[in-house]
Scaffold this motif. Sequence first.
Motif, PDB file in Angstrom:
ATOM      1  N   THR A 139       0.822  -1.215   0.000  1.00 39.57           N
ATOM      2  CA  THR A 139       0.000   0.000   0.000  1.00 39.57           C
ATOM      3  C   THR A 139       0.854   1.262   0.000  1.00 39.57           C
ATOM      4  O   THR A 139       0.324   2.362  -0.044  1.00 39.57           O
ATOM      5  CB  THR A 139      -0.932   0.020   1.232  1.00 39.57           C
ATOM      6  OG1 THR A 139      -0.150  -0.095   2.428  1.00 39.57           O
ATOM      7  CG2 THR A 139      -1.928  -1.122   1.171  1.00 39.57           C
ATOM      8  N   ASP A 140       2.178   1.093   0.057  1.00 42.87           N
ATOM      9  CA  ASP A 140       3.093   2.241   0.032  1.00 42.87           C
ATOM     10  C   ASP A 140       3.755   2.287  -1.336  1.00 42.87           C
ATOM     11  O   ASP A 140       4.721   1.576  -1.605  1.00 42.87           O
ATOM     12  CB  ASP A 140       4.132   2.109   1.146  1.00 42.87           C
ATOM     13  CG  ASP A 140       4.989   3.363   1.279  1.00 42.87           C
ATOM     14  OD1 ASP A 140       4.628   4.393   0.688  1.00 42.87           O
ATOM     15  OD2 ASP A 140       6.021   3.305   1.968  1.00 42.87           O
ATOM     16  N   LEU A 141       3.226   3.115  -2.236  1.00 41.16           N
ATOM     17  CA  LEU A 141       3.613   3.087  -3.644  1.00 41.16           C
ATOM     18  C   LEU A 141       4.111   4.456  -4.100  1.00 41.16           C
ATOM     19  O   LEU A 141       3.759   5.477  -3.507  1.00 41.16           O
ATOM     20  CB  LEU A 141       2.424   2.664  -4.507  1.00 41.16           C
ATOM     21  CG  LEU A 141       1.705   1.369  -4.078  1.00 41.16           C
ATOM     22  CD1 LEU A 141       0.386   1.233  -4.783  1.00 41.16           C
ATOM     23  CD2 LEU A 141       2.590   0.161  -4.373  1.00 41.16           C
ATOM     24  N   VAL A 148       1.223  -2.835  -8.291  1.00 38.99           N
ATOM     25  CA  VAL A 148       0.527  -3.389  -7.125  1.00 38.99           C
ATOM     26  C   VAL A 148      -0.391  -4.518  -7.568  1.00 38.99           C
ATOM     27  O   VAL A 148      -0.932  -4.497  -8.690  1.00 38.99           O
ATOM     28  CB  VAL A 148      -0.277  -2.280  -6.395  1.00 38.99           C
ATOM     29  CG1 VAL A 148      -1.390  -1.748  -7.281  1.00 38.99           C
ATOM     30  CG2 VAL A 148      -0.845  -2.795  -5.072  1.00 38.99           C
ATOM     31  N   ILE A 149      -0.526  -5.536  -6.701  1.00 34.72           N
ATOM     32  CA  ILE A 149      -1.410  -6.672  -6.954  1.00 34.72           C
ATOM     33  C   ILE A 149      -2.454  -6.728  -5.836  1.00 34.72           C
ATOM     34  O   ILE A 149      -2.098  -6.712  -4.655  1.00 34.72           O
ATOM     35  CB  ILE A 149      -0.626  -7.991  -7.003  1.00 34.72           C
ATOM     36  CG1 ILE A 149       0.406  -7.950  -8.134  1.00 34.72           C
ATOM     37  CG2 ILE A 149      -1.559  -9.176  -7.198  1.00 34.72           C
ATOM     38  CD1 ILE A 149       1.321  -9.160  -8.165  1.00 34.72           C
ATOM     39  N   TYR A 193      -4.086   8.746  -9.492  1.00 34.45           N
ATOM     40  CA  TYR A 193      -5.519   8.553  -9.719  1.00 34.45           C
ATOM     41  C   TYR A 193      -5.950   7.123  -9.410  1.00 34.45           C
ATOM     42  O   TYR A 193      -7.143   6.810  -9.427  1.00 34.45           O
ATOM     43  CB  TYR A 193      -5.871   8.902 -11.166  1.00 34.45           C
ATOM     44  CG  TYR A 193      -5.532  10.326 -11.551  1.00 34.45           C
ATOM     45  CD1 TYR A 193      -6.285  11.393 -11.078  1.00 34.45           C
ATOM     46  CD2 TYR A 193      -4.432  10.602 -12.364  1.00 34.45           C
ATOM     47  CE1 TYR A 193      -5.960  12.698 -11.402  1.00 34.45           C
ATOM     48  CE2 TYR A 193      -4.105  11.913 -12.702  1.00 34.45           C
ATOM     49  CZ  TYR A 193      -4.874  12.948 -12.222  1.00 34.45           C
ATOM     50  OH  TYR A 193      -4.553  14.234 -12.545  1.00 34.45           O
ATOM     51  N   ASP A 194      -4.973   6.226  -9.148  1.00 38.69           N
ATOM     52  CA  ASP A 194      -5.275   4.823  -8.855  1.00 38.69           C
ATOM     53  C   ASP A 194      -5.444   4.559  -7.368  1.00 38.69           C
ATOM     54  O   ASP A 194      -5.440   3.402  -6.947  1.00 38.69           O
ATOM     55  CB  ASP A 194      -4.136   3.926  -9.390  1.00 38.69           C
ATOM     56  CG  ASP A 194      -3.994   3.974 -10.888  1.00 38.69           C
ATOM     57  OD1 ASP A 194      -5.031   4.090 -11.574  1.00 38.69           O
ATOM     58  OD2 ASP A 194      -2.856   3.902 -11.386  1.00 38.69           O
ATOM     59  N   GLN A 195      -5.604   5.583  -6.532  1.00 38.65           N
ATOM     60  CA  GLN A 195      -5.572   5.374  -5.088  1.00 38.65           C
ATOM     61  C   GLN A 195      -6.809   4.649  -4.552  1.00 38.65           C
ATOM     62  O   GLN A 195      -6.790   4.091  -3.473  1.00 38.65           O
ATOM     63  CB  GLN A 195      -5.414   6.720  -4.378  1.00 38.65           C
ATOM     64  CG  GLN A 195      -6.557   7.690  -4.605  1.00 38.65           C
ATOM     65  CD  GLN A 195      -6.277   9.053  -3.963  1.00 38.65           C
ATOM     66  OE1 GLN A 195      -5.233   9.241  -3.362  1.00 38.65           O
ATOM     67  NE2 GLN A 195      -7.207   9.963  -4.088  1.00 38.65           N
ATOM     68  N   GLY A 196      -7.894   4.579  -5.316  1.00 41.97           N
ATOM     69  CA  GLY A 196      -9.076   3.840  -4.850  1.00 41.97           C
ATOM     70  C   GLY A 196     -10.135   4.738  -4.259  1.00 41.97           C
ATOM     71  O   GLY A 196     -10.185   5.936  -4.585  1.00 41.97           O
ATOM     72  N   PRO A 197     -11.040   4.208  -3.407  1.00 38.87           N
ATOM     73  CA  PRO A 197     -10.995   2.899  -2.738  1.00 38.87           C
ATOM     74  C   PRO A 197     -11.412   1.744  -3.658  1.00 38.87           C
ATOM     75  O   PRO A 197     -12.306   1.894  -4.485  1.00 38.87           O
ATOM     76  CB  PRO A 197     -12.005   3.047  -1.602  1.00 38.87           C
ATOM     77  CG  PRO A 197     -12.994   4.044  -2.136  1.00 38.87           C
ATOM     78  CD  PRO A 197     -12.213   5.007  -2.984  1.00 38.87           C
ATOM     79  N   TYR A 198     -10.717   0.579  -3.480  1.00 36.56           N
ATOM     80  CA  TYR A 198     -11.019  -0.615  -4.255  1.00 36.56           C
ATOM     81  C   TYR A 198     -11.811  -1.602  -3.392  1.00 36.56           C
ATOM     82  O   TYR A 198     -11.523  -1.785  -2.208  1.00 36.56           O
ATOM     83  CB  TYR A 198      -9.731  -1.285  -4.733  1.00 36.56           C
ATOM     84  CG  TYR A 198      -9.010  -0.498  -5.796  1.00 36.56           C
ATOM     85  CD1 TYR A 198      -9.341  -0.644  -7.131  1.00 36.56           C
ATOM     86  CD2 TYR A 198      -8.012   0.418  -5.450  1.00 36.56           C
ATOM     87  CE1 TYR A 198      -8.687   0.095  -8.109  1.00 36.56           C
ATOM     88  CE2 TYR A 198      -7.354   1.153  -6.421  1.00 36.56           C
ATOM     89  CZ  TYR A 198      -7.699   0.985  -7.748  1.00 36.56           C
ATOM     90  OH  TYR A 198      -7.057   1.718  -8.705  1.00 36.56           O
ATOM     91  N   SER A 199     -12.794  -2.241  -4.006  1.00 31.38           N
ATOM     92  CA  SER A 199     -13.546  -3.307  -3.344  1.00 31.38           C
ATOM     93  C   SER A 199     -13.814  -4.405  -4.355  1.00 31.38           C
ATOM     94  O   SER A 199     -13.803  -4.175  -5.568  1.00 31.38           O
ATOM     95  CB  SER A 199     -14.858  -2.779  -2.752  1.00 31.38           C
ATOM     96  OG  SER A 199     -15.658  -2.162  -3.752  1.00 31.38           O
ATOM     97  N   ASN A 215      -7.786   1.299   0.355  1.00 30.49           N
ATOM     98  CA  ASN A 215      -7.184   2.465  -0.277  1.00 30.49           C
ATOM     99  C   ASN A 215      -5.684   2.251  -0.450  1.00 30.49           C
ATOM    100  O   ASN A 215      -5.035   1.633   0.405  1.00 30.49           O
ATOM    101  CB  ASN A 215      -7.423   3.727   0.553  1.00 30.49           C
ATOM    102  CG  ASN A 215      -8.855   4.224   0.449  1.00 30.49           C
ATOM    103  OD1 ASN A 215      -9.258   4.763  -0.573  1.00 30.49           O
ATOM    104  ND2 ASN A 215      -9.625   4.031   1.509  1.00 30.49           N
ATOM    105  N   LEU A 216      -5.136   2.752  -1.562  1.00 30.89           N
ATOM    106  CA  LEU A 216      -3.703   2.692  -1.822  1.00 30.89           C
ATOM    107  C   LEU A 216      -3.073   4.043  -1.496  1.00 30.89           C
ATOM    108  O   LEU A 216      -3.634   5.086  -1.830  1.00 30.89           O
ATOM    109  CB  LEU A 216      -3.431   2.348  -3.287  1.00 30.89           C
ATOM    110  CG  LEU A 216      -4.082   1.071  -3.823  1.00 30.89           C
ATOM    111  CD1 LEU A 216      -3.735   0.883  -5.290  1.00 30.89           C
ATOM    112  CD2 LEU A 216      -3.643  -0.141  -3.018  1.00 30.89           C
ATOM    113  N   SER A 217      -1.922   4.020  -0.838  1.00 30.18           N
ATOM    114  CA  SER A 217      -1.176   5.242  -0.556  1.00 30.18           C
ATOM    115  C   SER A 217      -0.127   5.414  -1.647  1.00 30.18           C
ATOM    116  O   SER A 217       0.844   4.658  -1.706  1.00 30.18           O
ATOM    117  CB  SER A 217      -0.517   5.163   0.820  1.00 30.18           C
ATOM    118  OG  SER A 217       0.273   6.300   1.058  1.00 30.18           O
ATOM    119  N   ILE A 218      -0.343   6.386  -2.534  1.00 30.86           N
ATOM    120  CA  ILE A 218       0.530   6.584  -3.686  1.00 30.86           C
ATOM    121  C   ILE A 218       1.217   7.938  -3.564  1.00 30.86           C
ATOM    122  O   ILE A 218       0.560   8.988  -3.572  1.00 30.86           O
ATOM    123  CB  ILE A 218      -0.268   6.500  -4.995  1.00 30.86           C
ATOM    124  CG1 ILE A 218      -0.986   5.142  -5.098  1.00 30.86           C
ATOM    125  CG2 ILE A 218       0.644   6.726  -6.195  1.00 30.86           C
ATOM    126  CD1 ILE A 218      -1.897   5.014  -6.292  1.00 30.86           C
TER     127      ILE A 218
END
Length: 621
Positions: A139-141, A148-149, A193-199, A215-218
């Motif tokens: 999550t640290d990108l 990220v996977i 823009y890819d930070q999410g949130p993803y579900s 959520n991704l921390s980018i």
Amino acid sequence: MEKAVTHFILLGVISGLTKGVDLLPDGPLNAAVGGTVIFNTTLTPPEKPFLVVAWSVIINNTERPIITSTSSNITDPEYEGRITLYRSTGSLELRNLTLNDNGMYRVSIISDGGNQIKGSTKLKIFVPLSNIKVEVSSTDLVEFNSSVILLCFCSGSSLSFVWLNGSSEVTTNERVQLTDGNSTLTIFSVTHYDQGPYSCKVSNAVSEGTSDPVNLSISFGPENINLMLSPTQEYYVEGSNISLSCSAASRPPAQCQWFLNGVKLSDTGPELTLINIQESQSGNYSCRAFNNKTLRYQTSQPSAISVLALVSNVKVNITDLVEFNSSVSLFCSSSGSSLSFLWLNSSSEVIAIMTPVTPVTLQPLCYFCFHTKPFMFCPTERISGVNITSTDQTIEGNSVNLTCNGAGSDFTSEWMKDGSSLTLADNMTLYDENRVLSFLSLKKTDSGEYLCKISNAVSFDEAKYSMVVNYGPEDVQITGQSWINVGETLNLACSAASTPSASYTWSLNGIEISNNSAVFTKDMTELSDSGIYTCQALNNKTGRTSSAEHQLSVTEKAGGLSAGPIAGIVIASFLVVGGALGGGLYIYKKKINNTARPQNTEQDLHVYENTSVIYENTITP
């Protein structure tokens, strides 16, 4: 035992009759483990009860009875307590469902008039889904550098997966991949823009659910840098106070450094306050934002601040004169800055006539001299000692000034690049009478040989400066095999655009495996060498890094057999040949024996006759 035999005989009778109109709706019917399903027929209750209602199921190509109802009911033990037959319509209810109940269900009904109708439909049993969760590889990108996977896990059967970014469904493109039945989401070269949130939304025929959001921390930026002055005006009077603020989109927040005419100031932070400003502080102010996570810079456009001193103490020096015998020099002096002078004779402007003059030693003043007619001369000093100096390191994104220095007076400055007149790009400005060439944010295309030529009416001189802009690494690429057999040699090569050349570090699945080589080689590969190879390029001059990833699959070599399996095949071949010879001899002897012994044709016919009798007795009403 007699009850079971009757049950099978009735099923045989029913299955042997002519097929009628379908009784059941089109399938499949879907139901959950532990649930209940009702097979409703399309019949209405008749005036007279049906003679026979029989249900069976085909599982793994084997048909087994469920219930046969005539004057009494015969129920398979496995379905005791789990079914209810609605005899008036022939419908069947099945409860406490298990995965073993998957199959093709058949019903046959014989009416009071002896007509038979039957139908079939398929039942599919599903395990309801549960325990939906999403796991993330990291999550640290860092924007553009990281991939990220996201993995979606869920209990249940026949699952379908859909990924959501906020409320929008994630679709694939050159950076986004869905694999493993869409349960795995991979994003390459992430952007902020890819930070999410993803579900993850999971469903099957009997249930559905959605995971908790992730959520991704980018880390990204800095970008969209902006420099503001307050108050904003063309000129500022000495003693004024001015506030400058620097802002940029960045995560984490960027660190700000301030520059005056390209020279770094000691001040840091997003705010710069100039108190009681003096004329010496005039110039072009700019700020540079730096993100210590992404190691990227961005420099603002310069904002000019012009500070002027108030005009005061204006006076003219004059001496006593004798008409026709004297000449005069009038000298006007004043305190202040950026002064302009205008001479008046009474209320009329004095107009000077310019005439060529012989160069003389430079004097600090221009004289108006009156003889029989007025003329003016301004002594000029020859140009000498021209050189070019630079500020800061020539790294892409940095602010750099090239200053053309030289002795002389009344000169003009001209810049050239690579032998041609310099055309100012959007990141260049000239100031201080073109003596200073300022690069607001260096680009790699700014590399080249710069020439500054200073000239006046009596001489000229020039100097050259070769500038190399250090940049990168960027466009990191890995070439080499994507799959390889065990024991073969692996060769991977990494390249990057960089000045000076980058150094390289290799890692496999996040673990460092090699340093300081653009080529990674392994002579004898193993299955454990499969995975994601990462090449990280480092420019020691810029201090920046960039990386690329490469997927490798190591597999067992197909087609080759060792000595042991080959020996086994040879032995098995001998056994097969021997068995065939023995079987042939046996059949030959058997044939001779059968020829000598008379056949019992009568007994064989009797068996078929008895079978026929059984069916005839069964059909008789």
